[in-house]
Design a protein around this motif. Sequence first.
Motif, short mmCIF file in Angstrom:
data_model
loop_
_atom_site.label_atom_id
_atom_site.label_comp_id
_atom_site.label_asym_id
_atom_site.label_seq_id
_atom_site.Cartn_x
_atom_site.Cartn_y
_atom_site.Cartn_z
N PHE A 113 33.44 43.38 25.76
CA PHE A 113 34.10 44.19 24.74
C PHE A 113 35.05 43.33 23.93
CE2 PHE A 113 33.09 46.97 28.27
CZ PHE A 113 32.40 47.98 27.62
N LYS A 114 35.13 43.63 22.63
CA LYS A 114 36.08 42.96 21.76
C LYS A 114 37.09 43.99 21.28
CE LYS A 114 33.11 39.33 20.01
NZ LYS A 114 32.62 38.65 18.82
N THR A 115 38.32 43.56 21.19
CA THR A 115 39.35 44.46 20.67
C THR A 115 39.23 44.54 19.15
OG1 THR A 115 41.00 42.72 20.39
CG2 THR A 115 40.91 43.83 22.56
N ARG A 116 39.84 45.53 18.59
CA ARG A 116 39.85 45.69 17.14
C ARG A 116 40.46 44.45 16.49
NH1 ARG A 116 43.09 46.91 13.16
NH2 ARG A 116 44.96 47.44 14.27
N ASP A 117 41.52 43.93 17.09
CA ASP A 117 42.17 42.74 16.54
C ASP A 117 41.23 41.53 16.53
OD1 ASP A 117 44.46 44.25 16.19
OD2 ASP A 117 45.42 43.52 18.03
N GLU A 118 40.44 41.38 17.59
CA GLU A 118 39.48 40.27 17.64
C GLU A 118 38.41 40.42 16.57
OE1 GLU A 118 39.42 39.03 22.35
OE2 GLU A 118 38.32 40.84 21.74
N ILE A 119 37.94 41.63 16.36
CA ILE A 119 36.91 41.89 15.35
C ILE A 119 37.45 41.59 13.95
CG2 ILE A 119 35.51 43.69 14.26
CD1 ILE A 119 35.29 44.96 17.09
N ILE A 120 38.68 42.06 13.67
CA ILE A 120 39.29 41.82 12.36
C ILE A 120 39.52 40.33 12.14
CG2 ILE A 120 41.43 42.13 11.04
CD1 ILE A 120 41.50 45.01 12.14
N LYS A 121 40.00 39.65 13.16
CA LYS A 121 40.24 38.20 13.04
C LYS A 121 38.95 37.46 12.72
CE LYS A 121 42.35 34.36 15.54
NZ LYS A 121 43.01 33.95 16.77
N ASN A 122 37.86 37.80 13.43
CA ASN A 122 36.56 37.16 13.17
C ASN A 122 36.06 37.49 11.77
OD1 ASN A 122 36.48 35.92 15.66
ND2 ASN A 122 35.28 37.54 16.61
N GLN A 123 36.26 38.71 11.32
CA GLN A 123 35.82 39.10 9.98
C GLN A 123 36.60 38.35 8.91
OE1 GLN A 123 33.15 40.97 9.18
NE2 GLN A 123 33.58 40.28 7.10
N GLN A 124 37.90 38.15 9.14
CA GLN A 124 38.71 37.40 8.19
C GLN A 124 38.23 35.96 8.09
OE1 GLN A 124 42.63 38.09 9.76
NE2 GLN A 124 42.95 39.91 8.50
N LYS A 125 37.81 35.37 9.20
CA LYS A 125 37.28 34.01 9.17
C LYS A 125 36.00 33.96 8.34
CE LYS A 125 39.08 32.45 13.62
NZ LYS A 125 38.73 32.03 15.00
N VAL A 126 35.14 34.95 8.52
CA VAL A 126 33.89 35.01 7.76
C VAL A 126 34.21 35.18 6.28
CG1 VAL A 126 31.82 36.40 7.35
CG2 VAL A 126 32.51 35.85 9.68
N ASP A 127 35.15 36.06 5.95
CA ASP A 127 35.53 36.29 4.56
C ASP A 127 36.05 35.00 3.92
OD1 ASP A 127 34.79 38.92 4.85
OD2 ASP A 127 36.85 39.69 5.03
N LEU A 128 36.87 34.24 4.64
CA LEU A 128 37.39 32.98 4.12
C LEU A 128 36.27 31.97 3.87
CD1 LEU A 128 40.67 32.47 6.17
CD2 LEU A 128 40.46 32.93 3.72
N LEU A 129 35.31 31.92 4.78
CA LEU A 129 34.17 31.01 4.60
C LEU A 129 33.38 31.38 3.36
CD1 LEU A 129 32.92 30.59 8.27
CD2 LEU A 129 34.08 28.90 6.86
N VAL A 130 33.21 32.67 3.13
CA VAL A 130 32.47 33.13 1.95
C VAL A 130 33.23 32.77 0.68
CG1 VAL A 130 31.67 35.19 0.71
CG2 VAL A 130 31.26 34.97 3.15
#
Length: 134
Positions: A113-130
């Motif tokens: 399981f991933k916490t909401r904070d982990e999911i948001i952090k990973n999404q922010q990394k993806v957004d920055l790469l884009v």
Amino acid sequence: MEVTFIVSSQITTRGERMSASGDIEQFIEQNRHLSDIVESFRTISESDKHWESRRAFIFRNINDYEDPHLDHLLALSMVWANNVFLGCRYSQDLLDRVKEMANGIVVEDAPVFKTRDEIIKNQQKVDLLVIFAL
């Protein structure tokens, strides 16, 4: 329905921790009365995999929670199982306690399981790469 639970002798594991399957099954065969009592603690919603792991947790710790404190052990077993199988979150002190009590119980193919904070952090990394890729 009132259940009276009295354990008159200690459960002996020869100083070793019981695994979730092999040693527990052997112990159950040798202690049928106690195992029948523990089997009554299974809830209707527990899968076989969930129950076998929680049952191992109960057997491993039952000596420390004899009547009238057995409800406390059952509650701790549910906290551990809910954390492992459902991803429920509890205070760090409580999680540390139940993880210590479950030390050595192996749950194969336990969900991750991933916490909401982990999911948001990973999404922010993806957004920055884009953004940098543009």
